[in-house]
Design a protein around this motif. Sequence first.
Motif, PDB file in Angstrom:
ATOM      1  N   GLN A 159      -6.207   4.475  -1.929  1.00  0.00           N
ATOM      2  CA  GLN A 159      -5.410   5.705  -1.867  1.00  0.00           C
ATOM      3  C   GLN A 159      -3.981   5.366  -1.453  1.00  0.00           C
ATOM      4  O   GLN A 159      -3.758   4.820  -0.373  1.00  0.00           O
ATOM      5  CB  GLN A 159      -6.026   6.673  -0.861  1.00  0.00           C
ATOM      6  CG  GLN A 159      -5.336   8.018  -0.776  1.00  0.00           C
ATOM      7  CD  GLN A 159      -5.456   8.826  -2.064  1.00  0.00           C
ATOM      8  OE1 GLN A 159      -6.484   8.797  -2.727  1.00  0.00           O
ATOM      9  NE2 GLN A 159      -4.389   9.526  -2.427  1.00  0.00           N
ATOM     10  N   PRO A 160      -3.005   5.655  -2.311  1.00  0.00           N
ATOM     11  CA  PRO A 160      -1.614   5.365  -1.944  1.00  0.00           C
ATOM     12  C   PRO A 160      -1.187   6.132  -0.689  1.00  0.00           C
ATOM     13  O   PRO A 160      -1.589   7.277  -0.478  1.00  0.00           O
ATOM     14  CB  PRO A 160      -0.818   5.825  -3.174  1.00  0.00           C
ATOM     15  CG  PRO A 160      -1.808   5.842  -4.298  1.00  0.00           C
ATOM     16  CD  PRO A 160      -3.116   6.206  -3.681  1.00  0.00           C
ATOM     17  N   GLN A 161      -0.393   5.458   0.122  1.00  0.00           N
ATOM     18  CA  GLN A 161       0.130   6.073   1.344  1.00  0.00           C
ATOM     19  C   GLN A 161       1.638   5.853   1.405  1.00  0.00           C
ATOM     20  O   GLN A 161       2.222   5.143   0.571  1.00  0.00           O
ATOM     21  CB  GLN A 161      -0.559   5.485   2.571  1.00  0.00           C
ATOM     22  CG  GLN A 161      -2.067   5.729   2.612  1.00  0.00           C
ATOM     23  CD  GLN A 161      -2.719   5.196   3.870  1.00  0.00           C
ATOM     24  OE1 GLN A 161      -2.063   5.001   4.891  1.00  0.00           O
ATOM     25  NE2 GLN A 161      -4.034   4.970   3.795  1.00  0.00           N
ATOM     26  N   ALA A 162       2.255   6.431   2.394  1.00  0.00           N
ATOM     27  CA  ALA A 162       3.718   6.400   2.481  1.00  0.00           C
ATOM     28  C   ALA A 162       4.240   5.008   2.789  1.00  0.00           C
ATOM     29  O   ALA A 162       5.296   4.605   2.285  1.00  0.00           O
ATOM     30  CB  ALA A 162       4.189   7.393   3.546  1.00  0.00           C
ATOM     31  N   THR A 163       3.539   4.262   3.616  1.00  0.00           N
ATOM     32  CA  THR A 163       4.016   2.935   4.005  1.00  0.00           C
ATOM     33  C   THR A 163       2.922   1.898   3.772  1.00  0.00           C
ATOM     34  O   THR A 163       1.730   2.217   3.794  1.00  0.00           O
ATOM     35  CB  THR A 163       4.426   2.914   5.490  1.00  0.00           C
ATOM     36  OG1 THR A 163       3.293   3.271   6.294  1.00  0.00           O
ATOM     37  CG2 THR A 163       5.571   3.877   5.744  1.00  0.00           C
ATOM     38  N   THR A 164       3.357   0.668   3.567  1.00  0.00           N
ATOM     39  CA  THR A 164       2.410  -0.430   3.380  1.00  0.00           C
ATOM     40  C   THR A 164       2.412  -1.324   4.614  1.00  0.00           C
ATOM     41  O   THR A 164       3.402  -1.398   5.350  1.00  0.00           O
ATOM     42  CB  THR A 164       2.784  -1.277   2.152  1.00  0.00           C
ATOM     43  OG1 THR A 164       4.113  -1.782   2.319  1.00  0.00           O
ATOM     44  CG2 THR A 164       2.710  -0.443   0.885  1.00  0.00           C
ATOM     45  N   ALA A 165       1.314  -2.002   4.813  1.00  0.00           N
ATOM     46  CA  ALA A 165       1.198  -2.932   5.932  1.00  0.00           C
ATOM     47  C   ALA A 165       1.943  -4.223   5.602  1.00  0.00           C
ATOM     48  O   ALA A 165       2.014  -4.622   4.433  1.00  0.00           O
ATOM     49  CB  ALA A 165      -0.271  -3.233   6.218  1.00  0.00           C
ATOM     50  N   PRO A 166       2.518  -4.904   6.597  1.00  0.00           N
ATOM     51  CA  PRO A 166       3.169  -6.190   6.342  1.00  0.00           C
ATOM     52  C   PRO A 166       2.155  -7.210   5.815  1.00  0.00           C
ATOM     53  O   PRO A 166       0.961  -7.151   6.135  1.00  0.00           O
ATOM     54  CB  PRO A 166       3.701  -6.603   7.719  1.00  0.00           C
ATOM     55  CG  PRO A 166       3.748  -5.334   8.513  1.00  0.00           C
ATOM     56  CD  PRO A 166       2.628  -4.498   8.007  1.00  0.00           C
ATOM     57  N   VAL A 167       2.621  -8.127   4.991  1.00  0.00           N
ATOM     58  CA  VAL A 167       1.743  -9.167   4.447  1.00  0.00           C
ATOM     59  C   VAL A 167       1.120  -9.977   5.573  1.00  0.00           C
ATOM     60  O   VAL A 167      -0.054 -10.367   5.511  1.00  0.00           O
ATOM     61  CB  VAL A 167       2.528 -10.079   3.480  1.00  0.00           C
ATOM     62  CG1 VAL A 167       1.654 -11.233   2.996  1.00  0.00           C
ATOM     63  CG2 VAL A 167       3.047  -9.276   2.292  1.00  0.00           C
ATOM     64  N   GLY A 168       1.896 -10.204   6.640  1.00  0.00           N
ATOM     65  CA  GLY A 168       1.371 -10.952   7.775  1.00  0.00           C
ATOM     66  C   GLY A 168       0.191 -10.254   8.428  1.00  0.00           C
ATOM     67  O   GLY A 168      -0.787 -10.892   8.833  1.00  0.00           O
ATOM     68  N   ALA A 169       0.258  -8.917   8.523  1.00  0.00           N
ATOM     69  CA  ALA A 169      -0.844  -8.157   9.114  1.00  0.00           C
ATOM     70  C   ALA A 169      -2.085  -8.244   8.234  1.00  0.00           C
ATOM     71  O   ALA A 169      -3.220  -8.358   8.732  1.00  0.00           O
ATOM     72  CB  ALA A 169      -0.423  -6.705   9.306  1.00  0.00           C
ATOM     73  N   MET A 170      -1.892  -8.199   6.927  1.00  0.00           N
ATOM     74  CA  MET A 170      -3.028  -8.331   6.020  1.00  0.00           C
ATOM     75  C   MET A 170      -3.641  -9.727   6.128  1.00  0.00           C
ATOM     76  O   MET A 170      -4.870  -9.892   6.106  1.00  0.00           O
ATOM     77  CB  MET A 170      -2.583  -8.038   4.580  1.00  0.00           C
ATOM     78  CG  MET A 170      -2.242  -6.576   4.325  1.00  0.00           C
ATOM     79  SD  MET A 170      -1.965  -6.215   2.567  1.00  0.00           S
ATOM     80  CE  MET A 170      -0.303  -6.901   2.349  1.00  0.00           C
ATOM     81  N   ALA A 171      -2.788 -10.760   6.220  1.00  0.00           N
ATOM     82  CA  ALA A 171      -3.287 -12.127   6.365  1.00  0.00           C
ATOM     83  C   ALA A 171      -4.089 -12.287   7.656  1.00  0.00           C
ATOM     84  O   ALA A 171      -5.133 -12.955   7.683  1.00  0.00           O
ATOM     85  CB  ALA A 171      -2.126 -13.110   6.331  1.00  0.00           C
ATOM     86  N   GLN A 172      -3.629 -11.670   8.728  1.00  0.00           N
ATOM     87  CA  GLN A 172      -4.367 -11.732   9.993  1.00  0.00           C
ATOM     88  C   GLN A 172      -5.730 -11.062   9.874  1.00  0.00           C
ATOM     89  O   GLN A 172      -6.723 -11.539  10.435  1.00  0.00           O
ATOM     90  CB  GLN A 172      -3.545 -11.083  11.102  1.00  0.00           C
ATOM     91  CG  GLN A 172      -2.309 -11.876  11.514  1.00  0.00           C
ATOM     92  CD  GLN A 172      -1.483 -11.173  12.571  1.00  0.00           C
ATOM     93  OE1 GLN A 172      -1.845 -10.076  13.015  1.00  0.00           O
ATOM     94  NE2 GLN A 172      -0.382 -11.785  12.976  1.00  0.00           N
ATOM     95  N   ALA A 173      -5.803  -9.972   9.136  1.00  0.00           N
ATOM     96  CA  ALA A 173      -7.079  -9.289   8.935  1.00  0.00           C
ATOM     97  C   ALA A 173      -8.046 -10.179   8.157  1.00  0.00           C
ATOM     98  O   ALA A 173      -9.254 -10.212   8.430  1.00  0.00           O
ATOM     99  CB  ALA A 173      -6.856  -7.967   8.200  1.00  0.00           C
TER     100      ALA A 173
END
Length: 236
Positions: A68-82
């Motif tokens: 689901q599209p949202q207003a803001t995206t998470a930083p790539v670094g945060a996704m990598a940490q996940a």
Amino acid sequence: MSATVPTGGPVPASAAPTLGKFHMLAWRWHFYAGLYVVPFLTMLALTGLVMVFFTGFQHRLGMNIDVQPQATTAPVGAMAQAVLAQRPGAQLKEYVAPKSDTRPAWFVVKADGRDEAMAVNPYTAEVLRTVDKENTVFAWAEKIHGTLLIGDLGDRLIEIAAGLGVVLIVTGVYMAWPRGGQGWKQVLLPDLSPRGRQAWKSLHVSVAFWIGLVLAFFLLTGLAWSGIWGSKVVQP
């Protein structure tokens, strides 16, 4: 099958041309090449369709995932940490950005000696799917398509089939070439007015002519990826 031309007087227009020994040799090569080639072409067509489906309509790592599209995206670094939190000790190898606003990001990691791909929601950094890259439907289709799952031997067998496919086309063109006053119309368009074997032969010649144009391109481009002709001649 050879036909005897009557002696004396004009040659009837309906008389078939005399076929020599080379024609029969071409027929034998055409027949035996077809016996070898057809099973391989069937396999290549089916596995190729699977790969086209997962590259053109879905994702090669599996069926598409919607987010689901949202207003803001998470930083790539945060996704990598996940991703690393999901697979402790894994090594990050690749990041693939989302293809659209409704598609996830993908991370490729090396974990336990194998490559895994992980889909991540680009808005919440939530890991949505973990896939073993070597065990997807696309990966298996690609392996069968290239090596029959038997390594270099399979690659060589497929390359032989591609080469004999070219022989199949060349000998077919030679045998179908208009002779004895026949025109190209009989080659390009099937004549279904006769019954039985002649109708099937005419249909075979016409259909094979049009398919052969595409098949020749398919075989020659496919050979560029083969182990001998491709790696030793084309790619260098």
